[in-house]
Design a protein around this motif. Structure first.
Motif, PDB file in Angstrom:
ATOM      1  N   PHE A  14      48.169  50.482  29.110  1.00 53.65           N
ATOM      2  CA  PHE A  14      48.390  52.395  29.046  1.00 53.65           C
ATOM      3  C   PHE A  14      49.028  52.263  27.363  1.00 53.65           C
ATOM      4  O   PHE A  14      50.159  51.459  26.732  1.00 53.65           O
ATOM      5  CB  PHE A  14      49.420  51.773  29.812  1.00 53.65           C
ATOM      6  N   PHE A  21      50.333  48.526  26.185  1.00 51.03           N
ATOM      7  CA  PHE A  21      50.889  47.855  27.301  1.00 51.03           C
ATOM      8  C   PHE A  21      50.123  46.970  28.204  1.00 51.03           C
ATOM      9  O   PHE A  21      49.463  48.294  28.689  1.00 51.03           O
ATOM     10  CB  PHE A  21      52.367  48.607  28.149  1.00 51.03           C
ATOM     11  N   ALA A  23      48.669  45.962  31.379  1.00 51.55           N
ATOM     12  CA  ALA A  23      49.814  45.843  32.503  1.00 51.55           C
ATOM     13  C   ALA A  23      48.696  44.759  33.229  1.00 51.55           C
ATOM     14  O   ALA A  23      49.677  44.149  34.011  1.00 51.55           O
ATOM     15  CB  ALA A  23      49.507  47.355  33.208  1.00 51.55           C
ATOM     16  N   HIS A  42      55.891  40.550  42.344  1.00 50.26           N
ATOM     17  CA  HIS A  42      57.108  40.838  42.526  1.00 50.26           C
ATOM     18  C   HIS A  42      56.544  42.547  42.008  1.00 50.26           C
ATOM     19  O   HIS A  42      56.239  42.747  41.931  1.00 50.26           O
ATOM     20  CB  HIS A  42      57.916  40.406  41.548  1.00 50.26           C
ATOM     21  N   SER A  43      57.839  43.860  42.308  1.00 48.30           N
ATOM     22  CA  SER A  43      57.777  44.601  41.302  1.00 48.30           C
ATOM     23  C   SER A  43      57.741  44.680  39.955  1.00 48.30           C
ATOM     24  O   SER A  43      58.456  44.368  39.311  1.00 48.30           O
ATOM     25  CB  SER A  43      59.652  45.434  42.246  1.00 48.30           C
ATOM     26  N   GLY A  44      56.381  46.225  40.431  1.00 44.59           N
ATOM     27  CA  GLY A  44      55.887  45.957  39.143  1.00 44.59           C
ATOM     28  C   GLY A  44      55.366  45.290  38.429  1.00 44.59           C
ATOM     29  O   GLY A  44      55.568  45.231  36.519  1.00 44.59           O
ATOM     30  N   CYS A  45      55.047  44.121  38.922  1.00 42.46           N
ATOM     31  CA  CYS A  45      53.848  42.913  38.362  1.00 42.46           C
ATOM     32  C   CYS A  45      52.333  43.970  38.333  1.00 42.46           C
ATOM     33  O   CYS A  45      51.469  43.528  37.187  1.00 42.46           O
ATOM     34  CB  CYS A  45      53.951  41.898  39.095  1.00 42.46           C
ATOM     35  N   LYS A  47      50.331  45.715  41.098  1.00 42.75           N
ATOM     36  CA  LYS A  47      49.872  45.662  42.151  1.00 42.75           C
ATOM     37  C   LYS A  47      49.333  47.240  42.272  1.00 42.75           C
ATOM     38  O   LYS A  47      48.080  47.529  43.086  1.00 42.75           O
ATOM     39  CB  LYS A  47      50.926  45.145  43.354  1.00 42.75           C
ATOM     40  N   THR A  49      48.704  49.785  39.840  1.00 44.33           N
ATOM     41  CA  THR A  49      47.489  49.424  38.380  1.00 44.33           C
ATOM     42  C   THR A  49      46.503  49.414  39.790  1.00 44.33           C
ATOM     43  O   THR A  49      45.416  49.267  38.589  1.00 44.33           O
ATOM     44  CB  THR A  49      48.033  49.041  38.067  1.00 44.33           C
ATOM     45  N   GLU A 164      51.786  49.717  49.811  1.00 45.98           N
ATOM     46  CA  GLU A 164      52.777  49.571  51.206  1.00 45.98           C
ATOM     47  C   GLU A 164      52.778  50.986  51.501  1.00 45.98           C
ATOM     48  O   GLU A 164      53.725  51.568  51.715  1.00 45.98           O
ATOM     49  CB  GLU A 164      54.199  49.836  49.337  1.00 45.98           C
ATOM     50  N   HIS A 197      55.287  43.741  49.731  1.00 44.44           N
ATOM     51  CA  HIS A 197      55.883  43.366  50.069  1.00 44.44           C
ATOM     52  C   HIS A 197      56.401  42.038  50.607  1.00 44.44           C
ATOM     53  O   HIS A 197      57.624  41.538  50.348  1.00 44.44           O
ATOM     54  CB  HIS A 197      57.670  43.600  49.192  1.00 44.44           C
TER      55      HIS A 197
HETATM   56  N1  LIG Z   1      50.850  54.829  33.548  1.00 40.07           N
HETATM   57  C1  LIG Z   1      51.060  54.232  33.239  1.00 40.07           C
HETATM   58  N2  LIG Z   1      52.185  54.014  32.316  1.00 40.07           N
HETATM   59  C2  LIG Z   1      52.270  53.144  31.212  1.00 40.07           C
HETATM   60  N3  LIG Z   1      52.819  52.352  31.631  1.00 40.07           N
HETATM   61  C3  LIG Z   1      52.644  52.163  33.026  1.00 40.07           C
HETATM   62  C4  LIG Z   1      51.671  53.332  34.065  1.00 40.07           C
HETATM   63  N4  LIG Z   1      52.049  53.064  35.251  1.00 40.07           N
HETATM   64  C5  LIG Z   1      52.282  51.438  35.254  1.00 40.07           C
HETATM   65  N5  LIG Z   1      52.646  51.007  34.049  1.00 40.07           N
HETATM   66  C6  LIG Z   1      53.399  49.481  34.167  1.00 40.07           C
HETATM   67  O1  LIG Z   1      52.693  48.871  34.520  1.00 40.07           O
HETATM   68  C7  LIG Z   1      53.604  47.676  35.354  1.00 40.07           C
HETATM   69  C8  LIG Z   1      52.621  47.355  36.607  1.00 40.07           C
HETATM   70  O2  LIG Z   1      53.536  48.850  37.517  1.00 40.07           O
HETATM   71  P1  LIG Z   1      52.769  49.072  38.663  1.00 40.07           P
HETATM   72  O3  LIG Z   1      53.073  50.491  39.174  1.00 40.07           O
HETATM   73  O4  LIG Z   1      51.694  48.628  39.308  1.00 40.07           O
HETATM   74  O5  LIG Z   1      53.445  48.093  39.784  1.00 40.07           O
HETATM   75  P2  LIG Z   1      53.627  47.486  40.883  1.00 40.07           P
HETATM   76  O6  LIG Z   1      53.462  46.264  41.610  1.00 40.07           O
HETATM   77  O7  LIG Z   1      53.573  48.954  41.545  1.00 40.07           O
HETATM   78  O8  LIG Z   1      55.295  47.366  41.308  1.00 40.07           O
HETATM   79  P3  LIG Z   1      56.053  48.315  42.785  1.00 40.07           P
HETATM   80  O9  LIG Z   1      55.565  46.866  43.445  1.00 40.07           O
HETATM   81  O10 LIG Z   1      57.366  48.548  42.328  1.00 40.07           O
HETATM   82  O11 LIG Z   1      55.169  49.366  43.399  1.00 40.07           O
HETATM   83  C9  LIG Z   1      54.841  48.215  35.389  1.00 40.07           C
HETATM   84  O12 LIG Z   1      54.974  47.684  34.261  1.00 40.07           O
HETATM   85  C10 LIG Z   1      54.951  49.794  34.644  1.00 40.07           C
HETATM   86  O13 LIG Z   1      55.995  49.889  33.777  1.00 40.07           O
END
Ligand SMILES: Nc1ncnc2c1ncn2[C@@H]1O[C@H](COP(=O)(O)OP(=O)(O)OP(=O)(O)O)[C@@H](O)[C@H]1O
Ligand SMILES: [Mg+2]
Lengths: 292, 330
Positions: A14, A21, A23, A42-45, A47, A49, A164, A197
């Motif tokens: 991203f 960044f 991801a 885990h949250s923010g890993c 998924k 994406t 989810e 989760h």
């Molecule tokens: N559009 C974006 N621009 C920049 N960073 C992003 C974007 N979308 C996601 N990220 C980053 O990518 C990483 C993964 O985000 P993602 O939403 O896929 O996590 P997740 O596993 O679905 O978390 P959760 O379980 O909390 O939903 C995070 O660190 C987030 O900050």
């Protein structure tokens, strides 16, 4: 096992004000027709994406997604998404929300009467016929989620993507919804990718559980094949040692990752160009010995 | 509050009296208290009025204003009678001349009596509604386009920001000159003065509506946009099925806001430019300077306020009719 969906070595970067960044790094997964796959981590890993890349809402920076031999370049109804917060249009009734999808997908192939039957059939499938003329504001969270699922099913997708789907529901409603989903999947043999989760939910519903490492540069840590007989019943499984072993495996994975969240899951990744993709030390097909 | 009273009522088995007291409370809140407020205002007004001496006599109290309402209505009726008589006379005259000379083309002249108070009200209402509708036709598509496209937004935003704070009255001289220069048909459908007032109203409505629509459109829940993407809705259907309904609350907020301002601005514009309407009525009475003038102006003030109130209520009712959320309150 014929591959329906090939998530092929995707990287996702991203752009951020502080530079790109990463991801996801090298997420690679092949899914067969009719398979139910859960993504857990885990949250923010990353998924969501992964799911968004499969949906076509994000374009992977590297690698790609191949559905039925064709590369995915944009979102489309053959990869229907059930969004985390239902995402129903609040100004339309449950019926109209499904209708919008059905008209768009079957507008040219089904007659008006056929479309009406199809909409009603799908709402019936999620047990929402009684409230189909209510607006989202007038029904409970569980009901909204069910309408969201009906809308996704009504598109007759090749792959059903669920982010989810039951995350916001109370335990009882959640159990109901899981049972409904298992019934529907048994009937329609959908291919499903579901983010969750909830360890119990993952073991109960899935054929395979994909466990993701912590981000940034998250990837697939382990894959657990769940070889439990279907149909599955939550009460019977509660005492099933195999079930409990699967549960323990997932829990252990999550716990280990959680206890050292600052350690990158993969350090010093070699340049991908010269990494043979077959040798990925971290990814192992985990299977539990049935005799255990 | 009401639910607790009903609950305790149930609990003690005194449902009826409790419900009654609820009704009474409702009556007091909705009827009695406003009535008290109005009466107190009238009292204050008449007492104050008696103590203000102007060069045109005492400041009019409620009774003087009421009298003028009556007089204004009487004038209106008399004028209507005159008008009818004029047209009857003209018709008779034309019929006679045609009978004498079959080749005669009868001339129809419009009645040119002075506009009455009620005529001015109607004129102002037509002007404000036309200007408002024209603004809606321009502002909503523009607002949607600006809200959907970041590029367009960046391009248009500075212009909007600069023109938004300009009082539409500042435009009035320019509008007047441009209209007289460009609107030169020999047989005009509408008067120039009407166009001037209407365009001023439009200019005043435009910005709040564009801004609110754009903000509403740009703020659509990303998930709803994703739904549209997954369904592959074509652009037009996307606007029709997702964008427009989603921004209806914001669009209507903008519309209500601008209609209120438009009504105020219109009266001022009519005064300033001597364009027909309630503003001109006020100005004429002021210039006239008769002993009734102040009471008549006061009557006009009350009517302007009341119409403004009705316009707002009308918009609110419309908003409630079309909006799916609960933003439409008060
Ligand atoms: N559009 C974006 N621009 C920049 N960073 C992003 C974007 N979308 C996601 N990220 C980053 O990518 C990483 C993964 O985000 P993602 O939403 O896929 O996590 P997740 O596993 O679905 O978390 P959760 O379980 O909390 O939903 C995070 O660190 C987030 O900050
Ligand atoms: Mg997520």
């Amino acid at each position: 096992m014929s591959v329906l969906l090939d998530i092929s070595h995707i990287d996702m970067e991203f752009p951020t004000p502080k530079g790109p960044f990463t991801a996801l790094r090298d997420v690679d997964l092949k899914i067969a027709q009719g398979e139910f796959v859960s993504l857990i981590g885990h949250s923010g890993c990353g998924k969501s994406t992964v799911l968004n890349v499969v949906a076509g809402l994000y374009q992977a920076t590297r690698g790609g997604v191949i559905l039925n031999g064709k590369e995915v370049t944009e979102p489309g109804p053959e990869r229907a998404v059930v969004f985390q917060n239902h995402s129903l249009l609040p100004w339309l009734t449950a019926y109209q929300n499904v209708e919008l999808a059905v008209k768009q997908v079957f507008g040219s192939s089904k007659s008006r009467a056929e479309m009406r039957d199809w909409i009603e059939h799908n709402l019936d499938l999620v047990h929402m016929s009684h409230a189909m003329h209510k607006r989202p504001g007038e029904i409970s969270g569980g009901m909204k989620q069910r309408v969201g699922i009906a809308r996704a099913l009504s598109m007759q997708p090749k792959v059903l993507l669920m982010d989810e789907p039951f995350g916001a529901l109370d335990a009882l409603t959640r159990a109901h919804m899981q049972d409904s989903l298992m019934e529907i999947q048994a009937e329609l043999n959908n291919t499903v990718i579901m983010i969750t989760h909830d360890v119990d939910e993952a073991v109960l519903l899935s054929d395979r559980i994909v466990m993701m490492t912590n981000g940034p540069a998250a990837t697939i840590g382990e894959i657990l094949s769940v070889d439990l007989e279907r149909p599955r019943h939550r009460l019977e499984l509660a005492d099933d040692p195999l079930y409990n072993q699967y549960r323990a495996k997932v829990l252990k994975f999550l716990h280990e990752r959680h206890s050292k969240p600052d350690v990158p899951a993969r350090k010093a990744l070699p340049d991908k160009a010269d990494t043979p993709v077959t040798s990925k030390p971290e990814v192992q097909e985990e299977t539990v010995d049935n005799a255990a | 509050m009401n639910t607790t009273s009903v609950n305790t009522g149930k609990f003690y088995g005194f449902r009826l009296p409790q419900l009654d007291s609820g009704l009474v409370r409702g009556f007091i809140r909705l009827v009695a208290l406003p009535l008290v407020g109005i009466l107190a205002f009238l009292l204050l007004w008449s007492v104050t009025a008696q103590n203000i001496d102007t060069s045109l006599g005492k400041f009019p109290g409620p009774s003087a204003v009421l009298e003028q309402f009556d007089a204004l209505y009487g004038e209106h009726q008399r004028s209507r009678e005159k008008e009818q008589a004029f047209y009857e006379r003209q018709e008779a005259r034309n019929a006679k001349r045609v009978a004498e000379d079959p080749g005669y083309e009868p001339k129809i002249r419009a009645y040119t009596g002075k506009e009455t108070f009620i005529d001015q009200i109607v004129t102002s209402l037509i002007t404000v509604m036309s200007g408002f509708l024209l603004a809606v036709l321009i502002a909503i598509p523009l607002g949607i386009a600006v809200g959907l496209s970041k590029t367009l937004n960046s391009a248009v935003n500075p212009i909007i920001q600069i023109f938004k704070p300009v009082s539409p009255l500042a435009w009035l001289p320019l509008v007047t000159m441009v209209v007289s220069a460009l609107y030169t048909t020999p047989d005009p459908i509408v008067a120039k003065s009407f166009l001037n007032s209407m365009i001023t109203v439009t200019l005043c409505c435009l910005w709040p509506m564009v801004i609110n629509t754009a903000v509403g459109v740009a703020g659509i829940d990303n998930d709803l946009v994703n739904v549209s993407k997954v369904l592959r809705l074509p652009a037009l259907r996307h606007v029709q099925k997702i964008v427009l309904p989603a921004s209806v609350p914001m669009i209507f907020t903008g519309m209500r806001l601008s209609l209120g301002v438009a009504w105020m601005v219109l009266i001022a514009a009519e005064m300033l430019a001597q364009n027909p309407g309630l503003g001109k009525f006020v100005w004429d009475e002021f210039q006239n300077g008769s002993s009734d003038s102040l009471a008549r102006i006061m009557a006009a003030v009350l009517v302007i306020g009341f119409i403004g109130f009705l316009l707002d209520r009308g918009m609110l009712a419309l908003q409630k009719l079309v909006s799916w959320d609960n933003t439409a309150t008060q």
